[in-house]
Design a protein around this motif. Structure first.
Motif, PDB file in Angstrom:
ATOM      1  N   ILE A  45       0.843  -1.202   0.000  1.00 53.83           N
ATOM      2  CA  ILE A  45       0.000   0.000   0.000  1.00 53.83           C
ATOM      3  C   ILE A  45       0.872   1.243   0.000  1.00 53.83           C
ATOM      4  O   ILE A  45       0.649   2.175  -0.770  1.00 53.83           O
ATOM      5  N   ASN A  46       1.878   1.238   0.869  1.00 46.08           N
ATOM      6  CA  ASN A  46       2.742   2.403   0.969  1.00 46.08           C
ATOM      7  C   ASN A  46       3.445   2.700  -0.357  1.00 46.08           C
ATOM      8  O   ASN A  46       3.518   3.849  -0.793  1.00 46.08           O
ATOM      9  N   LEU A  47       3.943   1.660  -1.006  1.00 41.59           N
ATOM     10  CA  LEU A  47       4.631   1.847  -2.294  1.00 41.59           C
ATOM     11  C   LEU A  47       3.677   2.402  -3.348  1.00 41.59           C
ATOM     12  O   LEU A  47       3.980   3.382  -4.032  1.00 41.59           O
ATOM     13  N   ILE A  48       2.509   1.772  -3.489  1.00 38.42           N
ATOM     14  CA  ILE A  48       1.571   2.167  -4.548  1.00 38.42           C
ATOM     15  C   ILE A  48       0.982   3.546  -4.262  1.00 38.42           C
ATOM     16  O   ILE A  48       0.890   4.384  -5.156  1.00 38.42           O
ATOM     17  N   ALA A  49       0.616   3.786  -2.987  1.00 36.92           N
ATOM     18  CA  ALA A  49      -0.015   5.064  -2.635  1.00 36.92           C
ATOM     19  C   ALA A  49       0.950   6.220  -2.832  1.00 36.92           C
ATOM     20  O   ALA A  49       0.549   7.343  -3.129  1.00 36.92           O
ATOM     21  N   PHE A  50       2.232   5.924  -2.668  1.00 37.88           N
ATOM     22  CA  PHE A  50       3.232   6.986  -2.788  1.00 37.88           C
ATOM     23  C   PHE A  50       3.330   7.513  -4.219  1.00 37.88           C
ATOM     24  O   PHE A  50       3.625   8.691  -4.426  1.00 37.88           O
ATOM     25  N   ILE A  51       3.054   6.647  -5.210  1.00 34.32           N
ATOM     26  CA  ILE A  51       3.298   7.027  -6.602  1.00 34.32           C
ATOM     27  C   ILE A  51       2.470   8.240  -7.055  1.00 34.32           C
ATOM     28  O   ILE A  51       3.062   9.253  -7.447  1.00 34.32           O
TER      29      ILE A  51
ATOM     30  N   LEU B  56      12.955  -3.631   0.505  1.00 32.44           N
ATOM     31  CA  LEU B  56      12.702  -4.513   1.647  1.00 32.44           C
ATOM     32  C   LEU B  56      11.534  -4.036   2.503  1.00 32.44           C
ATOM     33  O   LEU B  56      10.700  -4.834   2.934  1.00 32.44           O
ATOM     34  N   PHE B  57      11.456  -2.735   2.762  1.00 32.61           N
ATOM     35  CA  PHE B  57      10.431  -2.218   3.671  1.00 32.61           C
ATOM     36  C   PHE B  57       9.331  -1.440   2.953  1.00 32.61           C
ATOM     37  O   PHE B  57       8.376  -0.997   3.589  1.00 32.61           O
ATOM     38  N   GLY B  58       9.460  -1.243   1.655  1.00 35.24           N
ATOM     39  CA  GLY B  58       8.449  -0.480   0.939  1.00 35.24           C
ATOM     40  C   GLY B  58       8.391   0.964   1.383  1.00 35.24           C
ATOM     41  O   GLY B  58       7.356   1.608   1.285  1.00 35.24           O
ATOM     42  N   GLY B  59       9.486   1.495   1.857  1.00 36.59           N
ATOM     43  CA  GLY B  59       9.510   2.892   2.273  1.00 36.59           C
ATOM     44  C   GLY B  59      10.642   3.152   3.233  1.00 36.59           C
ATOM     45  O   GLY B  59      11.388   2.248   3.581  1.00 36.59           O
ATOM     46  N   GLY B  60      10.775   4.391   3.649  1.00 36.51           N
ATOM     47  CA  GLY B  60      11.813   4.718   4.614  1.00 36.51           C
ATOM     48  C   GLY B  60      13.128   5.130   3.976  1.00 36.51           C
ATOM     49  O   GLY B  60      13.999   5.671   4.637  1.00 36.51           O
TER      50      GLY B  60
END
Lengths: 137, 156
Positions: A45-51, B56-60
């Motif tokens: 979610i974090n990856l996709i929402a960030f885009i 690895l963490f999808g962020g940070g």
């Protein structure tokens, strides 16, 4: 009711992310701790929402001439193969192990960033005092 | 009305000049500490690390991009924060595709969170101009440490 919480968690993460402070570090624990979403799903979610957010924010920043493309390229090129490689590796780790690694990372990063910010603040404060002192002379 | 617009333009110009001045001073100060080659090598190594975190963490990773950009690439704080967002964008696209193909993105929850993130992101860019970042940063890092520890407690 849960929809509202999803949106609120998103807004909180988005504000921090839009300020360039790393929204994911806030959004992922919000999603896993309070909303019971699995670690891997929270990361996705974090990856996709960030885009879309990054696209909108970057357009605003480009208009303000706040971007340095050369430096951006220097960081992006070595980072991409690593990010793809480890994204594949995540598929082989269980969500529970992943969240423990993430929690350790979060705590350590928080402590390091806290210390460096406080250090910067004291330095800036000391410089200010020096200036005032010299003005008094 | 016209005069007001002119005054605003002049103010903006002065602001820009100030920023440029700061950049020059920072460049001058930092050049002495590290040579160009070490800076370049460090940038590459740390950038690879940023990519690893992102996968690895999808962020940070964005948090580490800011010091890379300020210390190794001599950008001002504000420019570094804005540039960090655009730096993470291609990384999130590539690793996002991998997560998406694996089926880790659940639309029923993720769609709503994403909508919130977009809204929050726009608010964030406007807040960035007004708030002093240091106070907020210290609070935020406190929250991070708290979240990390409570995650450890619940998962271990």
């Amino acid at each position: 009711m849960k929809l509202l919480w999803y949106i609120l968690a998103g807004i909180a993460g988005g504000i921090i992310g839009g300020m360039g402070m790393g929204g994911g570090t806030l959004l992922i624990p919000l999603l896993t701790l309070l909303l019971d979403i699995e670690q891997k799903h929270a990361q996705a979610i974090n990856l996709i929402a960030f885009i879309p957010m990054a696209v909108v924010v970057s357009i605003i920043n480009a208009k303000r001439k706040n971007l340095d493309y050369k430096s951006i390229l220097k960081v992006v090129v070595p980072a991409i193969p690593m990010s793809v490689g480890l994204s594949f590796a995540v598929g082989k780790i269980s969500s529970n192990v992943l969240s423990i690694i993430f929690a350790v990372f979060l705590t350590v990063l928080g402590i390091v960033m806290m210390i460096s910010t406080l250090y910067k603040c004291t330095l800036a404060y000391m410089c200010k005092c020096k200036e005032e002192y010299s003005y008094n002379d | 009305m016209k005069n007001q617009n002119d005054a605003e333009k002049v103010l903006k110009k002065i602001e820009n000049l100030k920023f440029k001045g700061n950049d020059d001073i920072e460049k001058h100060d930092k050049k002495k500490i590290l040579s160009k080659k070490t800076k370049f090598a460090l940038t590459i190594i740390l950038s690879a690390f940023v990519g690893a975190l992102n996968g690895l963490f999808g962020g940070g990773g964005g948090m580490l991009v800011v010091p890379i950009l300020t210390i190794l690439c001599n950008l001002s704080e504000q420019k570094a924060h804005s540039s960090a967002i655009l730096t993470i964008l291609p990384l999130s696209i590539t690793s996002g595709i991998v997560y998406l193909v694996r089926g880790d993105f659940v639309l029923s929850s993720g769609g709503w969170v994403s909508a919130g993130v977009i809204l929050g992101g726009i608010i964030g860019t406007f807040v960035m101009k007004k708030l002093s970042n240091n106070t907020l940063a210290v609070i935020f890092y406190g929250v991070m440490i708290f979240a990390g520890i409570s995650m450890l407690v619940t998962k271990l």
